[in-house]
Each structure stands twice: as structure tokens, then as C-alpha cells.
Design a protein around this motif. Structure first.
Motif, PDB file in Angstrom:
ATOM      1  N   ARG A 255       0.831  -1.203   0.000  1.00  0.00           N
ATOM      2  CA  ARG A 255       0.000   0.000   0.000  1.00  0.00           C
ATOM      3  C   ARG A 255       0.868   1.257   0.000  1.00  0.00           C
ATOM      4  N   ALA A 256       1.929   1.270   0.803  1.00  0.00           N
ATOM      5  CA  ALA A 256       2.809   2.436   0.840  1.00  0.00           C
ATOM      6  C   ALA A 256       3.558   2.609  -0.481  1.00  0.00           C
ATOM      7  N   PHE A 257       4.004   1.501  -1.058  1.00  0.00           N
ATOM      8  CA  PHE A 257       4.775   1.550  -2.298  1.00  0.00           C
ATOM      9  C   PHE A 257       3.914   2.077  -3.446  1.00  0.00           C
ATOM     10  N   THR A 258       2.737   1.502  -3.650  1.00  0.00           N
ATOM     11  CA  THR A 258       1.876   1.979  -4.724  1.00  0.00           C
ATOM     12  C   THR A 258       1.372   3.387  -4.444  1.00  0.00           C
ATOM     13  N   GLY A 259       1.234   3.732  -3.169  1.00  0.00           N
ATOM     14  CA  GLY A 259       0.802   5.082  -2.814  1.00  0.00           C
ATOM     15  C   GLY A 259       1.768   6.144  -3.276  1.00  0.00           C
ATOM     16  N   THR A 260       3.059   5.805  -3.382  1.00  0.00           N
ATOM     17  CA  THR A 260       4.050   6.748  -3.901  1.00  0.00           C
ATOM     18  C   THR A 260       3.651   7.215  -5.289  1.00  0.00           C
ATOM     19  N   LYS A 261       3.267   6.267  -6.138  1.00  0.00           N
ATOM     20  CA  LYS A 261       2.884   6.601  -7.517  1.00  0.00           C
ATOM     21  C   LYS A 261       1.543   7.330  -7.558  1.00  0.00           C
ATOM     22  N   ALA A 263       0.171   9.236  -5.583  1.00  0.00           N
ATOM     23  CA  ALA A 263       0.211  10.607  -5.072  1.00  0.00           C
ATOM     24  C   ALA A 263       1.282  11.453  -5.755  1.00  0.00           C
ATOM     25  N   ASP A 264       1.866  10.954  -6.845  1.00  0.00           N
ATOM     26  CA  ASP A 264       3.032  11.576  -7.477  1.00  0.00           C
ATOM     27  C   ASP A 264       2.650  12.056  -8.874  1.00  0.00           C
ATOM     28  N   ASN A 265       2.058  13.240  -8.951  1.00  0.00           N
ATOM     29  CA  ASN A 265       1.514  13.687 -10.223  1.00  0.00           C
ATOM     30  C   ASN A 265       2.552  13.857 -11.316  1.00  0.00           C
ATOM     31  N   ASP A 266       3.764  14.322 -10.974  1.00  0.00           N
ATOM     32  CA  ASP A 266       4.743  14.575 -12.035  1.00  0.00           C
ATOM     33  C   ASP A 266       5.744  13.430 -12.220  1.00  0.00           C
ATOM     34  N   GLY A 267       5.654  12.393 -11.382  1.00  0.00           N
ATOM     35  CA  GLY A 267       6.480  11.204 -11.558  1.00  0.00           C
ATOM     36  C   GLY A 267       7.872  11.282 -10.997  1.00  0.00           C
ATOM     37  N   SER A 268       8.283  12.415 -10.465  1.00  0.00           N
ATOM     38  CA  SER A 268       9.681  12.558 -10.038  1.00  0.00           C
ATOM     39  C   SER A 268       9.987  11.720  -8.797  1.00  0.00           C
ATOM     40  N   ALA A 269       9.045  11.620  -7.872  1.00  0.00           N
ATOM     41  CA  ALA A 269       9.294  10.826  -6.667  1.00  0.00           C
ATOM     42  C   ALA A 269       9.420   9.349  -7.007  1.00  0.00           C
ATOM     43  N   VAL A 271      10.300   7.885 -10.008  1.00  0.00           N
ATOM     44  CA  VAL A 271      11.531   7.588 -10.742  1.00  0.00           C
ATOM     45  C   VAL A 271      12.752   7.770  -9.844  1.00  0.00           C
ATOM     46  N   GLY A 272      12.713   8.738  -8.956  1.00  0.00           N
ATOM     47  CA  GLY A 272      13.816   8.902  -8.016  1.00  0.00           C
ATOM     48  C   GLY A 272      13.957   7.716  -7.081  1.00  0.00           C
ATOM     49  N   MET A 273      12.831   7.178  -6.625  1.00  0.00           N
ATOM     50  CA  MET A 273      12.853   6.017  -5.724  1.00  0.00           C
ATOM     51  C   MET A 273      13.436   4.804  -6.423  1.00  0.00           C
TER      52      MET A 273
END
Length: 279
Positions: A255-261, A263-269, A271-273
Motif C-alpha cells: 500500500r505504501a509503495f503503490t501510494g508513492t505513484k 500521489a506523485d503527479n509529475d512522476g519525479s518521486a 523515478v527517483g525512488m
């Protein structure tokens, strides 16, 4: 009332096997299918230990005739089909410069077109029963991961297919859900079809990044993976809950892992992860 009937694909091991046992324990007439019934030994042993009965049948999701015969055979023998669990699939690690487009096509054939084929065959019967369509996807269906281009493309396709189908199917009484496991303690290395040392040696310009990726991912599977039985609990939830959501993850980590995407509108978080995994 007769017990409801569920057909599950890919039950020779892992989540599919565990789901078949869990569904049978929950009172479902469980049709456990696999491509090669000669590999059903572990499934039969698990059913014996659990004290449940399974209807074990052959079904190859890449063979349309096999899919049609299996689905029609279930309906002929049991009189109905109340749920389909699309679980069959295969892992794959590689990057496009080092593999052929045919390699990518084969990954799509198993992991996406196999799902489309079984879904098409089952839907008339699920409409008749007001049933459930459940597909085991992956966190890789939400977040693209290094050296998983083909696999994640297939899982992205599955999620887009099912998300698009869900409101259409709902209008006709069929509930659609996808289940997203993270790391599950199955035969990961065997399932990806490569030896890590050989893959690194053949990686050329990608040698160092592939080595770092495999170190990361194998450590994740060794240290923090769920058991298949734990993941199967979520599949059973999708199967039995009064109103299951469209998307279910199998763990807090997922849940936390998919939540990164999500909640990440521009994708930078995102791809950085994933880039940090490569050293």
C-alpha cells in the motif's frame, strides 16, 4: 443452495496454490487449473493437508482452445461459474537493448493476453451468476521498475484493461477487482527464468546497474516477503467481501509503495525512488 464455483488459473505453486486452498476452506467449489497437470503434486498434497477437495484441471492461458474447453467444462460439470481468479503469469527480468522484441511479446502473451483470453471466456457465465472477476496483478502494475520493462508493461496493461472494464461489467452485475502483491516468498529466481550470475555476466554496459538491482530485489524477497498464504488472504477478501474495492494491495508495504505513484503527479518521486535501487 449449492456452493459457489470459482475457477483459479496458475495453481501449481505460490499465490495460486494458496488461494485454491483458502477458497476451498471457505466453502467454494474450487476448480484449480494449471498449464501442466503433471506439476499438480504440491497442490494435491496441500489439499490433503488442509482436508479439502479440489477439482484440478488443465488450462493453458496462452492457448485459446484450452481456455474455452476449461471454462465450458466447468460450467457443464458444475452448472455455473461464480468467480474467475486470473492468477497465472510469469516473471521476467531484462532490458530492451539486451533482448529481442519477441522476448517482450512472449511476456505480454502470458501476463496480459492470457488474462484477456480467460476473461473473455468467463464473462458470459459471470454475467449469468452476478459473479466476480479477480486478477492478481502486482505492485509492478502501478510502478515501473528497473529491468522489468516487459513485465511491468504487461501488468500496466492488465490494470488498464481491468480498470476500463470494471464500470462496464458492473452495469451487468459483475464485480471486477485487481490484487497487487509486493514481494511474495515464491520461487522468484526460478520464475524469472535466469540465473542472476549469468545475467550479470551477459549484461554488457548494464552489468553494474543490473548487479545493484538484483542485490536490492533479492534482498527484498529474502528479508521482507509475504508468504503466499498471507497474499491469498487478500484474494479471498476480493472473492468474498460484500463490496470489494477495485484495487487491493496485499500488505502495508504494498500500500505504501503503490501510494508513492498514486500521489506523485509529475512522476519525479517514483523515478527517483526506483533509480536509487541502481546505486
Amino acid at each position: 443452495m449449492p456452493s459457489p464455483v470459482v475457477l483459479i488459473t496458475g495453481t501449481s505453486s505460490g499465490i495460486g496454490l494458496a488461494t485454491a486452498i483458502a477458497a476451498a476452506r471457505a466453502g467454494w467449489t474450487t476448480v484449480a487449473t494449471l498449464r501442466d497437470t503433471g506439476r499438480a503434486g504440491a497442490l494435491r498434497e496441500a489439499a490433503d493437508r488442509a482436508g479439502v477437495t479440489l477439482d484440478i484441471r488443465q488450462l493453458d492461458v496462452t492457448d485459446p482452445d484450452s481456455v474455452t474447453a476449461a471454462v465450458e467444462g466447468v460450467v457443464a460439470d458444475h452448472g455455473r461459474l461464480d468467480a474467475l481468479v486470473n492468477n497465472a503469469g510469469a516473471g521476467h527480468v531484462g532490458t530492451i537493448e539486451n533482448e529481442s522484441v519477441d522476448d517482450v511479446r512472449q511476456v505480454m502473451e502470458v501476463n496480459f493476453f492470457g488474462v484477456a483470453q480467460t476473461t473473455k471466456a468467463a464473462l458470459p457465465h459471470l454475467r449469468a451468476s452476478g459473479g466476480r472477476l479477480i486478477t492478481v496483478s502486482s505492485v509492478g502494475g502501478v510502478i515501473g521498475q528497473p529491468f522489468n520493462e516487459a513485465y511491468c508493461a504487461a501488468k500496466f496493461a492488465v490494470e488498464g484493461f481491468m480498470e476500463s472494464l470494471a464500470p462496464v461489467a458492473a452495469k451487468l452485475g459483475v464485480t471486477v477487482s485487481v490484487v497487487e502483491p509486493g514481494a511474495v516468498a515464491t520461487e522468484f529466481v526460478n520464475n524469472i527464468g535466469v540465473d542472476p550470475a549469468d545475467a550479470i555476466a551477459a549484461a554488457g554496459a548494464y552489468e553494474e546497474t543490473l548487479k545493484n538491482y538484483l542485490t536490492h530485489i533479492l534482498g527484498q524477497f529474502a528479508g521482507g516477503a509475504q508468504t503466499p498464504e498471507e497474499a491469498a488472504v487478500t484474494v479471498l477478501e476480493a472473492l468474498t467481501a460484500e463490496r470489494p474495492p477495485f484495487r487491493l494491495q496485499t500488505s502495508d508495504w504494498a500500500r505504501a509503495f503503490t501510494g508513492t505513484k498514486l500521489a506523485d503527479n509529475d512522476g519525479s518521486a517514483t523515478v527517483g525512488m526506483t533509480g536509487s535501487w541502481l546505486g
